[in-house]
Structure formats: C-alpha cells, structure tokens
Design a protein around this motif. Structure first.
Motif, short mmCIF file in Angstrom:
data_model
loop_
_atom_site.label_atom_id
_atom_site.label_comp_id
_atom_site.label_asym_id
_atom_site.label_seq_id
_atom_site.Cartn_x
_atom_site.Cartn_y
_atom_site.Cartn_z
N MET A 1 52.68 106.18 59.54
CA MET A 1 53.30 105.82 58.28
C MET A 1 54.80 105.54 58.44
N ASN A 2 55.54 106.45 59.10
CA ASN A 2 56.98 106.25 59.25
C ASN A 2 57.33 105.00 60.06
N PRO A 3 56.67 104.74 61.19
CA PRO A 3 56.96 103.50 61.91
C PRO A 3 56.74 102.25 61.05
N THR A 4 55.70 102.28 60.23
CA THR A 4 55.43 101.13 59.37
C THR A 4 56.52 100.97 58.32
N LEU A 5 56.98 102.07 57.75
CA LEU A 5 58.06 102.02 56.76
C LEU A 5 59.34 101.44 57.37
N GLU A 6 59.69 101.90 58.59
CA GLU A 6 60.90 101.41 59.24
C GLU A 6 60.78 99.93 59.58
N ALA A 7 59.61 99.53 60.05
CA ALA A 7 59.40 98.12 60.37
C ALA A 7 59.46 97.26 59.11
N LEU A 8 58.98 97.79 57.99
CA LEU A 8 59.08 97.08 56.71
C LEU A 8 60.55 96.90 56.31
N ARG A 9 61.32 97.97 56.44
CA ARG A 9 62.75 97.90 56.09
C ARG A 9 63.48 96.87 56.95
N ALA A 10 63.02 96.72 58.20
CA ALA A 10 63.65 95.76 59.11
C ALA A 10 63.13 94.34 58.91
N GLY A 11 62.16 94.18 58.02
CA GLY A 11 61.62 92.85 57.75
C GLY A 11 60.75 92.30 58.85
N GLN A 12 60.09 93.18 59.62
CA GLN A 12 59.32 92.72 60.77
C GLN A 12 57.81 92.75 60.55
N VAL A 13 57.36 93.25 59.41
CA VAL A 13 55.92 93.39 59.18
C VAL A 13 55.36 92.12 58.54
N THR A 14 54.24 91.63 59.06
CA THR A 14 53.58 90.46 58.48
C THR A 14 52.33 90.84 57.69
N GLU A 15 51.72 91.96 58.04
CA GLU A 15 50.52 92.39 57.31
C GLU A 15 50.29 93.88 57.54
N ILE A 16 49.75 94.54 56.54
CA ILE A 16 49.42 95.97 56.64
C ILE A 16 47.94 96.15 56.31
N ARG A 17 47.28 96.97 57.10
CA ARG A 17 45.89 97.34 56.80
C ARG A 17 45.86 98.82 56.51
N LEU A 18 45.31 99.13 55.37
CA LEU A 18 45.29 100.51 54.86
C LEU A 18 43.84 100.96 54.78
N GLY A 19 43.56 102.12 55.37
CA GLY A 19 42.20 102.63 55.36
C GLY A 19 41.71 102.92 53.95
N GLU A 20 40.49 102.54 53.67
CA GLU A 20 39.91 102.80 52.36
C GLU A 20 39.92 104.29 52.06
N GLY A 21 40.29 104.63 50.85
CA GLY A 21 40.34 106.03 50.45
C GLY A 21 41.71 106.65 50.67
N ARG A 22 42.60 105.97 51.40
CA ARG A 22 43.95 106.50 51.62
C ARG A 22 44.81 106.15 50.41
N ARG A 23 45.18 107.13 49.64
CA ARG A 23 46.01 106.91 48.45
C ARG A 23 47.29 107.75 48.51
N ARG A 24 47.14 109.02 48.82
CA ARG A 24 48.27 109.94 48.78
C ARG A 24 49.34 109.55 49.81
N GLY A 25 50.57 109.52 49.36
CA GLY A 25 51.68 109.26 50.26
C GLY A 25 51.91 107.81 50.59
N THR A 26 51.24 106.90 49.89
CA THR A 26 51.39 105.48 50.19
C THR A 26 52.27 104.75 49.17
N GLU A 27 52.81 105.47 48.20
CA GLU A 27 53.55 104.81 47.12
C GLU A 27 54.75 104.02 47.66
N GLU A 28 55.55 104.65 48.54
CA GLU A 28 56.72 103.97 49.07
C GLU A 28 56.32 102.78 49.92
N LEU A 29 55.28 102.95 50.72
CA LEU A 29 54.82 101.86 51.57
C LEU A 29 54.39 100.67 50.74
#
Length: 250
Positions: free
Chosen positions: A1-29
C-alpha cells in the motif's frame, strides 16, 4: 500500500489493481488515484497473487512508469553542497530500495548506479524503499570509474567506505561536496573504483561483527554528513595538499 501511495504522489502510476473485497484502508489510495486520473481495477485475489509473485501485497498491485534516468551532472545542482551515493556492484534490489529510502531521508542529491551487475529498480526495490525511490534521482552509468572521475572534476570529494581503512569516517569533513561510495557485501569496493576514491574511511566497529549491511553502512555515512552539515560539531578538514592521487590509498 505505501509504495503505491508514494508512486501515486510522484505521478508514476499508470494503473492500479485492487483485490476484490479489499475496502478498509484504501480511501487515500482511491482518492489519490482519482486525483491523478489513474484507473483502478477490481480483480480476483488470485490475480493479485499472480502479479505479485505470491509475495506479501496487501491486496494492491500498481503498474508504474519506468523511472527517469538522470545524468551524473544532474546530481550536482542545488544550493547546498552535493551529497551523492555511489553503489558499486550492489546487486540486491532490496538493498537498492533501502539505500534510496535513506538517501531521500538524508536529502541526498541522488544515487549513481552501474547499468551492469547492479540491482534494478524492480518491484522489490520499490517495496524496500516504501515507494520513496520514486522521488530519488537515479543516475545509471556504464563505467563507474569514469563517473567518479567526472564527479572529481566537478569538485566533489569521493569517499569510499572500506572496513579495512585506517581512517575513521568521523575524521573527514563531509560538509564539502561529497560522494559516498559503497561496495557490495563481502566483496567491498572493486579495485578500479577503490583507486578513484580520494579517501577511504571505515565505520568504527566495537563488537564482534566485522561488517554491516550495505544499506545500514550507507545510512550511517549519510547521516554523519547530515550531522556535520547541520550541527555545531565540525571535524577538521584535510589539507588540500594531503589529497591522495587518483591511485588512492588508505
């Protein structure tokens, strides 16, 4: 989660895949992904397992752009004297990631790495840096010895960490433009790289342990530079005439 957040802040992410059923703690992402226009796909858990190589993933996998490559000269800018890390033959991407995280925390200008026989900026490196590697300037070079020559020509003092050196790191003045060269565990600095160093310095070891992990050694050296540059204690600067020739010496 943290590496993905940092990569998002740096503008380097092109796509995110989120496991089905994962809800908690994903609001910021999810909020960051929407802000940056990044697509989020809900996929089966087995898909996340496959993409992550069945490692620990917290239900999140991000596709990121290849990091921008910098030239060695790009690391010399800024108002403060440059502080650069040079990795000589460090092949474990987790060590690269850990060094990158520490370098970012210390405010280093960037990291010089060799394009061959060195760790790549893989997912393992990104995870080990907690995503901070996205904010670190990496300068890949073909010939590390020539890169050190270029740094020296630009007025940067090259300090090689060497467990066998007679001089302690704490004896050097790291307030000057400095490149800290760290070798691979076990092998240490290669001969040609070692010969390019202006100074060889050891970390004073008091216990039974003969060496430290490369990322730990780099962290100690980096924050000694931070201490000298920001604190009142200032070790004496070696006299200009004492600077070794290119062939080096302890």
């Amino acid at each position: 989660m943290n590496p993905t957040l940092e990569a998002l802040r740096a503008g380097q992410v092109t796509e995110i895949r989120l496991g089905e059923g994962r809800r908690r703690g994903t609001e910021e992402l999810l909020a960051l992904a929407e802000r940056h226009g990044v697509r989020v796909r809900r996929v089966a858990r087995r898909e996340i397992d496959r993409l992550s190589g069945h490692g620990a993933h917290q239900g999140v996998v991000a596709t990121v752009r290849r990091p921008v490559d910098y030239a060695v000269t790009d690391l010399l800018g800024g108002s403060a004297p440059p502080l650069i890390v040079v990795l000589d033959g460090v092949e474990d991407p987790r060590n690269l990631g850990a060094v990158a995280r520490t370098a970012a925390a210390a405010g280093a200008n960037g990291i010089v790495v060799q394009t061959r026989r060195s760790a790549a900026t893989t997912g393992a490196a990104v995870k080990a840096s907690a995503g901070v590697i996205a904010h670190v300037r990496l300068a890949p070079v073909v010939n590390l010895s020539r890169a050190l020559d270029a740094l020296k020509a630009a007025g940067v003092w090259v300090v090689g960490l060497d467990g066998g050196a007679r001089r302690s790191l704490y004896e050097l003045d790291l307030r000057e433009p400095t490149a800290l060269v760290v070798g691979a565990e076990g092998r240490g600095l290669r001969r040609l790289v070692r010969e390019r160093c202006d100074w060889h310095a050891a970390l004073p070891m008091r216990g039974e342990v003969a060496s430290l992990n490369v990322s730990v050694a780099a962290g100690i050296a980096l924050f000694e530079a931070v201490r000298q540059r920001g604190g009142p204690a200032r070790p004496p600067r070696p006299a200009e005439g004492d600077r070794p020739k290119a062939t080096g010496g302890k």
